[in-house]
Design an enzyme around this catalytic site. Structure first.
Site, mmCIF file in Angstrom:
data_model
loop_
_atom_site.group_PDB
_atom_site.id
_atom_site.type_symbol
_atom_site.label_atom_id
_atom_site.label_comp_id
_atom_site.label_asym_id
_atom_site.label_seq_id
_atom_site.Cartn_x
_atom_site.Cartn_y
_atom_site.Cartn_z
ATOM 1 C CG ASP A 1 -2.133 -0.866 1.054
ATOM 2 O OD1 ASP A 1 -2.316 -1.399 -0.060
ATOM 3 O OD2 ASP A 1 -2.895 -1.041 2.023
ATOM 4 C CG HIS B 1 -4.851 6.753 6.403
ATOM 5 N ND1 HIS B 1 -5.931 6.612 7.243
ATOM 6 C CD2 HIS B 1 -5.360 6.817 5.130
ATOM 7 C CE1 HIS B 1 -7.052 6.584 6.530
ATOM 8 N NE2 HIS B 1 -6.728 6.712 5.246
ATOM 9 N N GLY C 1 -1.895 3.476 4.598
ATOM 10 C CA GLY C 1 -2.909 4.013 3.702
ATOM 11 C C GLY C 1 -2.401 5.028 2.702
ATOM 12 C CG ASP D 1 -10.412 10.607 3.100
ATOM 13 O OD1 ASP D 1 -10.751 9.419 3.060
ATOM 14 O OD2 ASP D 1 -9.484 11.081 2.437
ATOM 15 C CG HIS E 1 -10.439 5.691 3.614
ATOM 16 N ND1 HIS E 1 -10.293 6.270 2.361
ATOM 17 C CD2 HIS E 1 -10.638 4.371 3.396
ATOM 18 C CE1 HIS E 1 -10.413 5.336 1.433
ATOM 19 N NE2 HIS E 1 -10.619 4.178 2.036
ATOM 20 C CG ASP F 1 -11.502 9.089 -0.177
ATOM 21 O OD1 ASP F 1 -12.033 10.042 0.426
ATOM 22 O OD2 ASP F 1 -10.579 8.414 0.323
ATOM 23 C CE1 TYR G 1 -6.287 7.337 -3.174
ATOM 24 C CE2 TYR G 1 -8.454 7.098 -2.183
ATOM 25 C CZ TYR G 1 -7.105 7.330 -2.063
ATOM 26 O OH TYR G 1 -6.576 7.577 -0.822
#
Length: 438
Positions: free
Chosen positions: A124, A166, A174, A201, A203, A289, A328
């Protein structure tokens, strides 16, 4: 008599500010002329995570190109960020971790097999050419924006290359290596007693929350997808610890949330936080995202829904650092951050995209705004009500929450006059209409 220019960092509640504006239109004129600075390094788009990797720094170059061709650059002070030094990064990250990032390259990574595992650098978070320089650019822009706010040289600072929420103290995570957000907040804390961090976000902003989990000088508020989804943190019961208890606020969401549902939770909660916490500065992470159609996301927000959050936070008149983050489907990321830059500048821009270097990316419609899909919204009103009710069990939310929510969404909480007595008793018990959060 000469009227004193309002000090934007002396936030005294949104309602109080409105009263000032009504009494003296001079303040309205002054506060509409907010000074905005923007950080961008032309080299940022050259960095490449690798074939097939969803994180593409090229999206930042695409955003910048749209800003140029919309003419928005004329209304901002534009800076090339000073690259963050090893010493600056070590204000949060461990020395050995920063040194590792500085030394590792695709050519010598075979010599660092143990460190790669220790620092979670691999799939990642791959090793790529210029990785450390990329981190320097991202971090330098965020720290630079914080410095501009601290010195009163700007009211809003923008770094779309930042927002990498992250990264941990000694670990990549991340797609993030250096946590520019934490470092920017540490800079803001030199001048401000309290800093509010807001994350939209998809996440959870786990790295930022973890960094400030035990302090009351930073309050973190995150709205994110929760449940079998990276990074797996951000439960509503994660509220902070020690002095930081109740200073971490998490709103877990399900797939498919749309503009209306998101606004129904975002505005009342942020209004309550602002009324109670009264931060000296705000950091807003605008991960794209959470937009409809994102390659890794599962929300259904339009640009207008996402941008409404930015517009609402900006309306408080508190020094504001605006950062990028995830995103993304890169054509939509560029659309989103260009649109939100226009909102921060108070400038209307055309839905028809101007000619730009990457126009082919935006076909076949070549429009700024995107159309949400017909995906099912699993965040039904009962679920959102339950989550809001659960948040009221936190002592800091007890006093104001119902009055604030009712202002924004009274029909949602009170079906008719007959349930008002039941809801009023819920203010004391943390329940609404006899239903308590699990």
């Amino acid at each position: 008599s000469v009227l004193r220019k309002p000090q934007l960092h002396e936030y005294d509640g949104r309602r109080n500010r409105r009263k000032l504006l009504v009494v003296c239109p001079f303040f309205l004129y002054k506060m509409s002329k907010k000074r905005t600075c923007y950080f961008y390094d032309a080299e940022v788009g050259n960095y490449y995570y690798g074939t097939g990797h969803p994180m593409k720094p090229h999206r930042i170059r695409m955003t910048h190109n749209l800003l140029l061709n919309y003419g928005l650059y004329k209304k901002m002070e534009i800076y090339r960020p000073k690259r963050a030094s090893k010493k600056e990064m070590a204000q949060f990250h461990s020395d050995d971790y920063v040194k590792f990032l500085q030394l590792i390259t695709p050519d010598n990574m075979h010599e660092y097999s143990k460190q790669l595992q220790r620092f979670n650098v691999g799939e990642d978070c791959p090793v790529f050419d210029g990785m450390y320089q990329f981190c320097q650019i991202s971090t330098g822009g965020s720290i630079g924006g914080a410095v501009k706010l601290n010195h009163g040289e700007a009211d809003i600072a923008i770094n779309w290359g930042g927002g990498l929420h992250h990264a941990k103290k000694s670990e990549a995570s991340g797609f993030c290596y250096i946590n520019d957000i934490v470092l920017a907040i540490l800079e803001l804390l030199k001048y401000h007693a309290r800093v509010l961090y807001i994350d939209i976000d998809i996440h959870h902003g786990d790295g930022v929350e973890e960094a400030f989990y035990t302090t009351d000088r930073v309050m973190t508020v995150s709205f994110h997808k929760f449940g079998e989804y990276f990074p797996g943190t951000g439960d509503i019961r994660d509220i902070g610890a020690d002095k930081g208890k109740y200073y971490s606020v998490n709103f877990p969401l399900r797939d498919g949330i749309d503009d209306e549902s998101y606004e129904s939770i975002f505005k009342p909660i942020i209004q309550k936080v602002m009324d109670w916490y009264r931060p000296g500065a705000i950091v807003l992470q605008c991960g794209a995202d959470s937009l409809s159609g994102d390659r890794l996301g599962c929300f259904n927000l339009s640009l207008k829904g996402h941008g409404e959050c930015v517009k609402f936070v900006e309306s408080f008149g508190v020094p504001l650092l605006v950062l990028g983050g995830g995103g993304y489907t890169i054509r939509n990321v560029a659309r989103c951050w260009s649109y939100e830059t226009s909102l921060l500048l108070g400038s209307d821009i055309s839905d028809e995209l101007p000619f730009n270097d990457y126009l082919d990316y935006y076909g076949p419609d070549f429009r700024l705004h995107i159309t949400p899909t017909n995906m099912e919204n699993l965040n039904d009103p009962k679920y959102l009500e339950k989550m809001k009710c659960a948040l009221t069990l936190q002592p800091i939310f007890n006093f104001f929450f119902y009055s604030v929510v009712s202002q924004h969404n009274s029909s949602f909480l009170f079906q008719n006059q007959a349930n008002r007595k039941s809801a009023q008793s819920g203010r004391r018990t943390g329940c609404v209409n006899g239903r308590c959060a699990a």
